[in-house]
Design a protein around this motif. Structure first.
Motif, short mmCIF file in Angstrom:
data_model
loop_
_atom_site.label_atom_id
_atom_site.label_comp_id
_atom_site.label_asym_id
_atom_site.label_seq_id
_atom_site.Cartn_x
_atom_site.Cartn_y
_atom_site.Cartn_z
N SER A 193 41.15 25.14 46.49
CA SER A 193 40.24 25.50 47.76
C SER A 193 41.01 26.92 48.24
CB SER A 193 40.41 24.62 49.14
OG SER A 193 41.73 24.20 49.28
N LYS A 194 42.29 26.99 48.20
CA LYS A 194 43.16 28.33 48.76
C LYS A 194 42.70 29.56 47.74
CE LYS A 194 47.77 29.88 49.21
NZ LYS A 194 48.95 29.65 48.91
N MET A 195 42.61 29.22 46.49
CA MET A 195 42.50 30.34 45.59
C MET A 195 40.79 30.78 45.91
SD MET A 195 45.20 30.65 44.68
CE MET A 195 44.99 32.04 43.74
N VAL A 196 39.96 29.67 45.97
CA VAL A 196 38.49 30.02 46.11
C VAL A 196 38.47 30.80 47.64
CG1 VAL A 196 36.31 28.98 46.57
CG2 VAL A 196 37.77 28.36 44.49
N GLY A 245 41.72 39.04 32.02
CA GLY A 245 42.12 40.38 32.95
C GLY A 245 41.36 40.46 34.16
N LEU A 246 40.05 39.88 34.11
CA LEU A 246 39.32 39.94 35.18
C LEU A 246 39.61 38.91 36.38
CD1 LEU A 246 35.75 40.21 33.40
CD2 LEU A 246 36.99 42.12 34.68
N LEU A 247 40.33 37.95 35.72
CA LEU A 247 40.69 36.60 36.78
C LEU A 247 42.16 37.32 37.57
CD1 LEU A 247 40.56 33.68 34.71
CD2 LEU A 247 39.22 34.17 36.79
N ASP A 248 42.65 38.12 36.96
CA ASP A 248 43.77 39.00 37.58
C ASP A 248 43.05 40.05 38.59
OD1 ASP A 248 46.21 39.89 38.14
OD2 ASP A 248 46.64 41.09 36.07
N VAL A 252 43.87 35.79 41.15
CA VAL A 252 44.18 34.41 41.05
C VAL A 252 45.32 34.52 40.17
CG1 VAL A 252 41.97 33.61 41.78
CG2 VAL A 252 42.40 33.92 39.34
N ASN A 253 45.85 35.55 39.62
CA ASN A 253 47.01 35.34 38.59
C ASN A 253 48.31 35.33 39.34
OD1 ASN A 253 48.23 35.56 36.19
ND2 ASN A 253 47.81 37.79 35.89
#
Ligand code: MEV
Length: 431
Positions: A193-196, A245-248, A252-253
């Protein structure tokens, strides 16, 4: 009676976070599972135990409360929520075995939820489709954690590889990735939930920048689906690296996740990326022929798990038929939650004042010792009561996924040879 059900953990191969914004995602069931046993008890309490997780708790399923006897609560809330929805609150003994690491992004809570619901449905002889099970399981996750896409519970239910499209329709991918992979798990718990929420904030601050990134993750996921269908393992690996790379880019990395990803690639992984919410949790590395090298390299700093993908979704079975002689007299008389001789129980739908009811079909009616009369109506009404609650939950479920092209999977999930069918007129209750 004793029943058991099991459900697999999952890994998201492509599209996490973007899936929250209606982009596609691809997830796979893994070779680690949650196994739930439910059996009748002579006690007047519902007890939940897990040796694997080191906890024991006494549950009040009606009021969603528990008393922890030992260990940490964590996953208990999911089991309690499932019991609240799909159990009649009579005392039972529940045992959880699990080899999916908790809070690692490998879908432990979804696997536990799906296995618990499947065990309960089997215990109460309620018929259900996989689609129904996945929807209720998603609602359980939603009630407990507030944020959840249907992805985890879908994959835990269906097993195999699934592609969730932009309309939240589920497609089973008719391919199997035989290559083994290594999961690296950081010591830090990743809060979904925190990351979203973090991604949402970033999107709100920089919509022109972030929206195309999210859409690109969706396009990449579509390319990955084709690569998986064609068995092009190198392309799958390359796309995993781009996805990382896109998640970074969407924030969220973490340093630990990055370290694992680059160590894995250095040791020969053809693709390596965060899996799940990030911010902690796990990475996944596709490493045909290099499993030990990658596992050893990541293992210098962090924990690793070697996994394979699994075609097997949820399963359930009846282990031991209910035997009336297993029930102590005391239990029948004194148990306040029990349907036995208890007309005060608000959950007891039995309006007939005959105390000699046995609320199950598994009664040995020939037993001369027994004073109890087999009453299938009581059992059926018990099951229907639970079914009604489950249906209420289903109609409130506003984040439904639609499941396409799998008539086979939508067949009723179990065929209980020992149980008598519950009579009703619902068309979808075909055996
Ligand atoms: C978490 O396993 C995956 C996310 O996409 C959230 C979700 O789909 O609910 C980050």
């Amino acid at each position: 009676m004793e029943v058991m059900a099991s459900a697999p953990g999952k890994t998201i191969l492509f599209g996490e976070h973007a899936v929250v914004y209606s982009q596609p995602a691809i997830a796979a069931a893994v070779s680690k599972r949650a196994i739930v046993h439910i059996k009748d008890t002579q006690s007047n309490k519902t007890i939940l135990k897990s040796e694997d997780l080191g906890f024991e708790a006494e549950l009040d399923t009606k009021n969603k409360k528990y008393i922890l006897k030992k260990g940490k609560p964590g996953i208990i809330r999911y089991i309690l929520e499932a019991l609240h929805i799909a159990h009649n609150h009579n005392p039972i003994e529940i045992t959880l075995s699990i080899d999916i690491p908790i809070g690692s992004g490998l879908g432990s809570s979804a696997a536990v939820t799906v296995a618990t619901l499947a065990a309960l449905y089997r215990y109460h002889n309620i018929y259900f489709t996989k689609k129904e099970l996945a929807e209720i399981a998603h609602q359980v996750e939603f009630n407990v954690q507030g944020e959840a896409s249907p992805l985890d519970t879908l994959i835990s239910t269906y097993g195999g590889l699934i592609y969730l499209d932009r309309n939240k329709e589920l497609h089973k991918i008719n391919a199997h990735i035989n290559a083994p992979f290594v999961v690296g798990v950081t010591s830090k718990y990743g809060s979904t939930s925190k990351m979203v929420k973090g991604v949402k904030l970033l999107k709100e601050r920089f919509p022109k920048v972030m929206d195309p990134v999210i859409e690109t993750i969706g396009d990449l996921t579509d390319e990955a689906k084709t690569a998986i269908e064609k068995g092009n393992i190198n392309k799958i690996g390359e796309l995993m690296n781009i996805n990382h790379g896109l998640l970074d880019a969407i924030g969220v990395n973490t340093k630990e996740l990055s370290r694992m990803v680059y160590i894995a690639r250095g040791a020969g992984a053809i693709g390596s990326k965060i899996t799940g919410a990030g911010g902690g949790g796990s990475i996944i590395s596709l490493c045909p022929g290099k499993v030990d090298d990658v596992s050893n390299a990541i293992g210098v700093y962090d924990s690793t798990i070697k996994l394979t993908f699994s075609k097997k979704g949820v399963t359930s079975k009846l282990i031991g038929a209910r035997n009336i002689n297993n029930y102590g007299k005391n239990n029948r008389k004194n148990n306040p939650n029990s349907n036995y001789n208890n007309n005060n129980n608000p959950n007891n739908n039995n309006n007939n004042n005959n105390n000699k009811k046995y609320p199950t079909k598994y009664t040995n009616t020939n037993s001369k010792k027994s004073n109890f009369v087999n009453n299938n109506n009581s059992s059926a009404s018990n099951s229907r009561n639970i079914e009604k609650r489950v249906n209420n939950v289903k109609s409130n479920n506003n984040n439904k996924s639609k499941i396409k092209n799998n008539n086979k999977d939508n067949k009723k999930f179990y065929q209980n040879q020992n149980a008598q069918p519950i009579k009703n007129n619902r068309k979808d209750y075909a055996r």
